[in-house]
Design an enzyme around this catalytic site. Structure first.
Site, PDB file in Angstrom:
ATOM      1  CG  PHE A   1     -28.529  11.479   8.455  1.00  0.00           C
ATOM      2  CD1 PHE A   1     -27.401  12.079   7.929  1.00  0.00           C
ATOM      3  CD2 PHE A   1     -28.464  10.125   8.775  1.00  0.00           C
ATOM      4  CE1 PHE A   1     -26.232  11.366   7.723  1.00  0.00           C
ATOM      5  CE2 PHE A   1     -27.312   9.387   8.585  1.00  0.00           C
ATOM      6  CZ  PHE A   1     -26.184  10.026   8.053  1.00  0.00           C
TER       7      PHE A   1
ATOM      8  N   GLY B   1     -25.436   1.834   6.256  1.00  0.00           N
ATOM      9  CA  GLY B   1     -24.328   0.890   6.134  1.00  0.00           C
ATOM     10  C   GLY B   1     -23.028   1.627   6.330  1.00  0.00           C
TER      11      GLY B   1
ATOM     12  CD  GLU C   1     -12.060  12.862  10.540  1.00  0.00           C
ATOM     13  OE1 GLU C   1     -12.822  13.664   9.980  1.00  0.00           O
ATOM     14  OE2 GLU C   1     -10.894  13.155  10.877  1.00  0.00           O
TER      15      GLU C   1
ATOM     16  CE  LYS D   1      -4.113   1.124   2.785  1.00  0.00           C
ATOM     17  NZ  LYS D   1      -4.671   0.901   4.130  1.00  0.00           N
TER      18      LYS D   1
ATOM     19  CB  CYS E   1     -18.805   5.223  10.579  1.00  0.00           C
ATOM     20  SG  CYS E   1     -17.226   5.385   9.752  1.00  0.00           S
TER      21      CYS E   1
HETATM   22  C1  UGA Z   1     -20.651   8.719   9.026  1.00  0.00           C
HETATM   23  C2  UGA Z   1     -20.937  10.107   9.639  1.00  0.00           C
HETATM   24  O1  UGA Z   1     -21.909  10.785   8.837  1.00  0.00           O
HETATM   25  C3  UGA Z   1     -19.666  10.950   9.693  1.00  0.00           C
HETATM   26  O2  UGA Z   1     -19.929  12.182  10.333  1.00  0.00           O
HETATM   27  C4  UGA Z   1     -18.597  10.187  10.496  1.00  0.00           C
HETATM   28  O3  UGA Z   1     -17.363  10.883  10.513  1.00  0.00           O
HETATM   29  C5  UGA Z   1     -18.362   8.839   9.835  1.00  0.00           C
HETATM   30  O4  UGA Z   1     -19.604   8.109   9.797  1.00  0.00           O
HETATM   31  C6  UGA Z   1     -17.341   8.120  10.680  1.00  0.00           C
HETATM   32  O5  UGA Z   1     -17.633   7.839  11.848  1.00  0.00           O
HETATM   33  O6  UGA Z   1     -16.206   7.973  10.234  1.00  0.00           O
HETATM   34  P1  UGA Z   1     -20.331   7.761   6.545  1.00  0.00           P
HETATM   35  O7  UGA Z   1     -20.248   6.411   7.177  1.00  0.00           O
HETATM   36  O8  UGA Z   1     -19.353   8.134   5.500  1.00  0.00           O
HETATM   37  O9  UGA Z   1     -20.229   8.909   7.681  1.00  0.00           O
HETATM   38  O10 UGA Z   1     -21.766   7.824   5.885  1.00  0.00           O
HETATM   39  P2  UGA Z   1     -23.062   8.743   6.012  1.00  0.00           P
HETATM   40  O11 UGA Z   1     -23.075   9.738   4.938  1.00  0.00           O
HETATM   41  O12 UGA Z   1     -23.267   9.202   7.383  1.00  0.00           O
HETATM   42  O13 UGA Z   1     -24.174   7.642   5.662  1.00  0.00           O
HETATM   43  C7  UGA Z   1     -24.369   6.522   6.510  1.00  0.00           C
HETATM   44  C8  UGA Z   1     -25.465   5.651   5.966  1.00  0.00           C
HETATM   45  O14 UGA Z   1     -26.728   6.301   6.071  1.00  0.00           O
HETATM   46  C9  UGA Z   1     -25.320   5.293   4.499  1.00  0.00           C
HETATM   47  O15 UGA Z   1     -25.665   3.944   4.318  1.00  0.00           O
HETATM   48  C10 UGA Z   1     -26.288   6.201   3.779  1.00  0.00           C
HETATM   49  O16 UGA Z   1     -26.771   5.682   2.565  1.00  0.00           O
HETATM   50  C11 UGA Z   1     -27.384   6.291   4.820  1.00  0.00           C
HETATM   51  N1  UGA Z   1     -28.200   7.523   4.702  1.00  0.00           N
HETATM   52  C12 UGA Z   1     -27.694   8.717   5.074  1.00  0.00           C
HETATM   53  C13 UGA Z   1     -29.506   7.432   4.242  1.00  0.00           C
HETATM   54  O17 UGA Z   1     -30.001   6.329   3.913  1.00  0.00           O
HETATM   55  N2  UGA Z   1     -30.260   8.563   4.205  1.00  0.00           N
HETATM   56  C14 UGA Z   1     -29.787   9.772   4.576  1.00  0.00           C
HETATM   57  O18 UGA Z   1     -30.566  10.761   4.524  1.00  0.00           O
HETATM   58  C15 UGA Z   1     -28.465   9.853   5.016  1.00  0.00           C
END
Ligand code: UGA
Length: 467
Positions: free
Chosen positions: A284, A292, A183, A66, A295
């Site tokens: 959200f 999924g 983060e 990597k 996180c």
């Molecule tokens: C999430 C948090 O949003 C970040 O703030 C955090 O830093 C990160 O985890 C982490 O702990 O590292 P992430 O896992 O990239 O970020 O994804 P999100 O954008 O939060 O989405 C999470 C899930 O919710 C996804 O499956 C997404 O499709 C779903 N989602 C999100 C929905 O189905 N509807 C929404 O309106 C928003």
């Protein structure tokens, strides 16, 4: 009080000027241990926000392959804009990659621990990578003072444990500042989320621990990004409480969407109607096949495990997790309305989208995984397309049909399930789609497509919470 703040700010400005001094030499040598999502984005953004003589950032990993690729600017994940930013900062001679952890740590005065903390088999947090990395760091630090930044998502209370470990094992002649700096970046928008964060959280148990991290983040602080100083345990709790709150909000809107499916109400308008309340807000509230990624699933379970250790019930978080498990197979349940489970044998089902959300190649805890398993159980033939995530999915499901385009995946399908909200699925030519399909059934698990267009073309359309 006002005087206190003034003095604190003056001191901060003074130390900033004296540290990023005019002698032209780089003041901070930063090591980031772990070149996963968080480590790579953090390291790259730190270099990018600074002038050339201010910092040198070394991203470290035990995976030599990597590291060899990263040195050439080849990054192991798909994240919009990251590859360009990595290459830019390699060229600026500020961003470096190394697998020589001991030597690099010994030269660094700020060390970020950003290794993975996956879910253990009992649902708790597996901190083994973190403690291995900590041991390596503590053995090799030699700059005095050194700041240790806990960036990985760590079980609440880890900061205190680290403080104890350091007292026992670190060279007592070196002053070690310990800070927790959780983060909040999202995959797909990680650079923007870091450079224009909603907030920066910095936990420490002594004010003298803060100076170097404040200076490192000074370009962000100058942009007026809110910064909240807390103790170590509070910073760790903010991380888990944030992700769990997002999970609650999402499971809630998914349940309301399922109710709308029964009552005939329209979830898009319901979400808009409640989101207009500033106390709730719009984000959200987009229903889908559950949350999924690496996180939210991990951190909800991690918080539940911590609560259990303290003898506390977090009923709301437990419910959000249970709702999410149910929601993941919602697209399958919707498909069964048109093609009963038994009849799925010998049908062809097209899945558009495999990553857990758009703009990432990450498939961890993606709804595609339980859906494909279910369809395989029913002996359906599965054709899939994803713009970025197919190589990862091939490792889990080598025997389904991976197609080069959406149209290829749709060919001869009895039904199409849209699982990820990639823009390109929205812009498909649906007259062509209809011609290619055997039967015109579309399950739109992201409410991505135009219902009016699809119904006019004669599709049987099923979204989430929209009838
Ligand atoms: C999430 C948090 O949003 C970040 O703030 C955090 O830093 C990160 O985890 C982490 O702990 O590292 P992430 O896992 O990239 O970020 O994804 P999100 O954008 O939060 O989405 C999470 C899930 O919710 C996804 O499956 C997404 O499709 C779903 N989602 C999100 C929905 O189905 N509807 C929404 O309106 C928003």
């Amino acid at each position: 009080m006002v005087m206190n703040i003034l003095v604190k700010n003056l001191l901060f400005l003074y130390s900033f000027v004296s540290c990023f001094g005019c002698n032209g030499s780089s003041q901070y040598t930063v090591s980031i241990l772990g070149t996963g999502y968080v480590g790579l984005v953090t390291g790259t953004c730190i270099t990018d926000m600074h002038k050339n003589d201010e910092v040198r950032v070394y991203c470290l990993d035990i995976d030599s392959y990597k590291i060899a690729n990263l040195k050439k600017g080849i990054i192991p994940i798909y994240e919009p804009g990251l590859s360009e930013l990595v290459q830019k900062n390699i060229a600026r001679n500020m961003l470096f990659f190394s697998d020589d952890i001991a030597e690099t740590i010994s030269r660094s005065n700020i060390i970020f621990l950003a290794v993975g903390t996956p879910t253990a088999s009992d649902g708790s947090v597996d901190t083994s990578y973190f403690y291995n990395a900590l041991e390596q760091v503590v053995k090799n630090i030699s700059r005095n003072p050194t700041t240790l930044v806990l960036k990985s998502t760590l079980p609440i209370g880890t900061g205190k444990k680290v403080t104890g470990y350091i007292k026992q094992h670190a060279d007592p002649s070196i002053t070690l500042h310990i800070v927790s700096n959780p983060e909040f970046l999202r995959e797909g928008t990680a650079i923007k989320d870091t450079m224009n964060a909603d907030r920066i959280i910095i936990g420490s148990n002594a004010s003298q621990d803060l100076q170097d991290i404040q200076q490192l983040y000074s370009p962000l602080i100058k942009k007026n990004i809110p910064i909240l100083y807390t103790d170590l345990t509070t910073a760790e709790t903010i991380k888990y409480a944030s992700n769990s709150f997002l999970a609650l909000k999402l499971s809630y809107i998914n349940e309301i969407a399922n109710l709308c499916d029964k009552t005939g109400a329209n979830i898009q308008q319901v979400a808009k109607g409640i989101g207009l309340d500033k106390r709730i807000g719009f984000s959200f509230l987009q229903p889908g096949p559950g949350f999924g990624g690496s996180c939210l699933p991990k951190d909800t379970l991690g918080l539940l495990a911590t609560a259990k250790q303290w003898g506390i019930s977090l009923n709301t978080v437990e419910a959000a997790v249970a709702t999410n498990e149910y929601q993941k197979l919602m697209p399958y349940r919707k498909l069964k309305k048109y093609i009963p489970g038994k009849s799925l044998c010998n049908t062809t089902i097209a899945i558009l989208g495999l990553s857990f959300k758009a703009n990432t190649d990450d498939i961890r805890y993606s709804a595609a995984i339980p859906l494909i398993k279910k369809l395989q159980e029913k002996k359906a033939h599965i054709q899939v397309f994803d713009p970025q995530a197919m190589e990862h999915m091939k490792r889990i499901f080598p025997n389904i049909t991976y197609c080069d385009t959406s149209y290829k995946a749709i060919e001869n399908a009895d039904a199409v399930i849209v699982l990820t909200e990639w823009d390109e699925f929205k812009n498909l030519d649906f007259s062509k789609v209809k011609q290619l399909m055997r039967d015109a059934i579309i399950i739109d698990s992201r409410n991505l497509l135009s219902i009016a267009t699809l119904r006019t073309l004669g599709f049987a359309y099923n979204g989430i919470g929209i009838s």
